[in-house]
Design a protein around this motif. Structure first.
Motif, mmCIF file in Angstrom:
data_model
loop_
_atom_site.group_PDB
_atom_site.id
_atom_site.type_symbol
_atom_site.label_atom_id
_atom_site.label_comp_id
_atom_site.label_asym_id
_atom_site.label_seq_id
_atom_site.Cartn_x
_atom_site.Cartn_y
_atom_site.Cartn_z
ATOM 1 N N ARG A 51 -26.137 -19.271 41.726
ATOM 2 C CA ARG A 51 -26.546 -20.071 42.889
ATOM 3 C C ARG A 51 -25.678 -19.810 44.120
ATOM 4 N NH1 ARG A 51 -31.113 -21.640 43.561
ATOM 5 N NH2 ARG A 51 -30.480 -23.485 44.659
ATOM 6 N N LEU A 52 -24.382 -19.601 43.912
ATOM 7 C CA LEU A 52 -23.500 -19.369 45.053
ATOM 8 C C LEU A 52 -23.300 -17.877 45.329
ATOM 9 C CD1 LEU A 52 -20.755 -22.086 44.387
ATOM 10 C CD2 LEU A 52 -22.831 -22.271 45.772
ATOM 11 N N ASN A 53 -23.749 -17.034 44.400
ATOM 12 C CA ASN A 53 -23.643 -15.574 44.534
ATOM 13 C C ASN A 53 -22.195 -15.122 44.703
ATOM 14 O OD1 ASN A 53 -26.485 -15.375 44.455
ATOM 15 N ND2 ASN A 53 -26.553 -15.903 46.624
ATOM 16 N N TRP A 54 -21.289 -15.758 43.972
ATOM 17 C CA TRP A 54 -19.877 -15.431 44.056
ATOM 18 C C TRP A 54 -19.532 -14.315 43.088
ATOM 19 C CZ3 TRP A 54 -16.730 -20.622 44.248
ATOM 20 C CH2 TRP A 54 -16.970 -21.251 45.488
ATOM 21 N N LYS A 55 -18.505 -13.548 43.438
ATOM 22 C CA LYS A 55 -17.981 -12.513 42.555
ATOM 23 C C LYS A 55 -17.073 -13.168 41.513
ATOM 24 C CE LYS A 55 -18.402 -8.987 45.975
ATOM 25 N NZ LYS A 55 -18.344 -7.590 46.038
ATOM 26 N N TYR A 56 -16.831 -12.433 40.428
ATOM 27 C CA TYR A 56 -16.046 -12.974 39.322
ATOM 28 C C TYR A 56 -14.663 -13.446 39.759
ATOM 29 C CZ TYR A 56 -19.547 -10.621 36.367
ATOM 30 O OH TYR A 56 -20.693 -10.207 35.769
ATOM 31 N N ALA A 57 -13.995 -12.700 40.588
ATOM 32 C CA ALA A 57 -12.635 -13.067 41.016
ATOM 33 C C ALA A 57 -12.639 -14.372 41.810
ATOM 34 C CB ALA A 57 -12.014 -11.949 41.840
ATOM 35 N N ARG A 58 -13.641 -14.566 42.643
ATOM 36 C CA ARG A 58 -13.713 -15.802 43.433
ATOM 37 C C ARG A 58 -13.980 -16.993 42.526
ATOM 38 N NH1 ARG A 58 -17.586 -17.060 48.669
ATOM 39 N NH2 ARG A 58 -16.643 -19.074 49.147
ATOM 40 N N ILE A 59 -14.820 -16.803 41.517
ATOM 41 C CA ILE A 59 -15.074 -17.885 40.550
ATOM 42 C C ILE A 59 -13.782 -18.205 39.798
ATOM 43 C CG2 ILE A 59 -16.329 -18.514 38.454
ATOM 44 C CD1 ILE A 59 -18.612 -16.649 39.492
ATOM 45 N N ALA A 60 -13.067 -17.170 39.351
ATOM 46 C CA ALA A 60 -11.843 -17.358 38.567
ATOM 47 C C ALA A 60 -10.795 -18.155 39.334
ATOM 48 C CB ALA A 60 -11.277 -16.008 38.153
ATOM 49 N N ALA A 61 -10.784 -18.040 40.650
ATOM 50 C CA ALA A 61 -9.791 -18.747 41.454
ATOM 51 C C ALA A 61 -9.912 -20.267 41.330
ATOM 52 C CB ALA A 61 -9.923 -18.340 42.923
ATOM 53 N N HIS A 62 -11.054 -20.757 40.895
ATOM 54 C CA HIS A 62 -11.265 -22.202 40.754
ATOM 55 C C HIS A 62 -10.891 -22.728 39.369
ATOM 56 C CE1 HIS A 62 -13.156 -23.002 44.608
ATOM 57 N NE2 HIS A 62 -13.683 -21.800 44.504
ATOM 58 N N PHE A 63 -10.516 -21.834 38.461
ATOM 59 C CA PHE A 63 -10.224 -22.235 37.093
ATOM 60 C C PHE A 63 -8.833 -21.746 36.699
ATOM 61 C CE2 PHE A 63 -14.766 -22.060 37.530
ATOM 62 C CZ PHE A 63 -15.202 -23.195 36.866
ATOM 63 N N GLU A 64 -8.003 -22.672 36.240
ATOM 64 C CA GLU A 64 -6.626 -22.374 35.866
ATOM 65 C C GLU A 64 -6.581 -21.360 34.725
ATOM 66 O OE1 GLU A 64 -3.279 -24.830 33.438
ATOM 67 O OE2 GLU A 64 -4.319 -25.896 35.037
ATOM 68 N N GLY A 65 -5.807 -20.312 34.886
ATOM 69 C CA GLY A 65 -5.604 -19.345 33.815
ATOM 70 C C GLY A 65 -6.768 -18.405 33.573
ATOM 71 N N GLN A 66 -7.721 -18.352 34.483
ATOM 72 C CA GLN A 66 -8.874 -17.469 34.305
ATOM 73 C C GLN A 66 -8.760 -16.292 35.266
ATOM 74 O OE1 GLN A 66 -11.238 -18.244 31.922
ATOM 75 N NE2 GLN A 66 -9.993 -20.024 31.462
ATOM 76 N N ASP A 67 -9.226 -15.141 34.830
ATOM 77 C CA ASP A 67 -9.313 -14.000 35.729
ATOM 78 C C ASP A 67 -10.747 -13.484 35.694
ATOM 79 O OD1 ASP A 67 -9.543 -12.658 33.325
ATOM 80 O OD2 ASP A 67 -7.719 -11.493 33.550
ATOM 81 N N HIS A 68 -11.019 -12.415 36.438
ATOM 82 C CA HIS A 68 -12.395 -11.945 36.549
ATOM 83 C C HIS A 68 -12.988 -11.563 35.194
ATOM 84 C CE1 HIS A 68 -10.374 -8.066 36.353
ATOM 85 N NE2 HIS A 68 -11.546 -7.539 36.052
ATOM 86 N N SER A 69 -12.179 -11.008 34.292
ATOM 87 C CA SER A 69 -12.723 -10.607 32.988
ATOM 88 C C SER A 69 -13.049 -11.830 32.129
ATOM 89 C CB SER A 69 -11.759 -9.670 32.261
ATOM 90 O OG SER A 69 -10.543 -10.321 31.985
ATOM 91 N N SER A 70 -12.278 -12.899 32.256
ATOM 92 C CA SER A 70 -12.586 -14.145 31.531
ATOM 93 C C SER A 70 -13.895 -14.740 32.030
ATOM 94 C CB SER A 70 -11.470 -15.169 31.723
ATOM 95 O OG SER A 70 -10.246 -14.671 31.270
ATOM 96 N N VAL A 71 -14.098 -14.673 33.342
ATOM 97 C CA VAL A 71 -15.346 -15.186 33.922
ATOM 98 C C VAL A 71 -16.515 -14.342 33.452
ATOM 99 C CG1 VAL A 71 -16.610 -15.562 36.078
ATOM 100 C CG2 VAL A 71 -14.199 -16.202 35.913
#
Length: 157
Positions: A51-71
């Motif tokens: 819905r927001l068309n965000w990249k994995y890294a931008r999504i990961a920034a909102h979650f503690e301990g997450q990086d793009h590969s976790s997303v």
């Protein structure tokens, strides 16, 4: 409730997911690994991507301990859950329907959810290896999954 622009859209999605799954937002963004929290977190990943068309890294920034590969992994797992669990799929679709998009969705091939799972599970294979595998097993695969075979071939071309 439409996004009013006063808050971060990522936090807005997390708040909506928290309300739908009856889990505190801090728990969703934390490093907790219990199943209800993880499934809610995955739903947030999918909604932020679709819905927001965000990249994995931008999504990961909102979650503690997450990086793009976790997303990426979470989105893959959520896709499998959505395909297998109708209740989870409906819950994610209901949340996504309340979130306003931040632009046009990224272009995607015309394939259904099962085809996407097949393609995502094979992404570790290079394009040429995938074509070789498909050709090697083409007879049995084509006979059983003719339409899916065609869509996968078109998706990787």
């Amino acid at each position: 409730m439409p996004f009013d622009g006063a808050t971060n859209p990522g936090q807005d999605v997390i708040a909506r997911v928290a309300a739908a799954f009856a889990i505190p937002p801090e728990q969703i963004t934390s490093r907790r690994r219990d199943v209800p929290t993880i499934r809610a977190r995955w739903a947030g990943f999918v909604i932020m991507r679709d819905r927001l068309n965000w990249k994995y890294a931008r999504i990961a920034a909102h979650f503690e301990g997450q990086d793009h590969s976790s997303v990426r992994h979470g989105i893959h797992r959520a896709t499998v859950e959505i395909a297998d669990d109708g209740i989870y799929r409906q819950r994610v679709e209901d949340i996504a329907a309340t979130v306003e998009s931040e632009g046009p969705p990224p272009p995607r091939p015309n394939v259904n959810a099962l085809d996407m799972i097949v393609v995502e599970r094979l992404t570790w294979v290079t394009r040429n290896q995938l074509i070789a595998r498909l050709n090697a097993t083409a007879g049995a695969f084509r006979a059983k999954y003719a339409k899916t075979y065609k869509r996968v071939r078109e998706a990787i071309a």
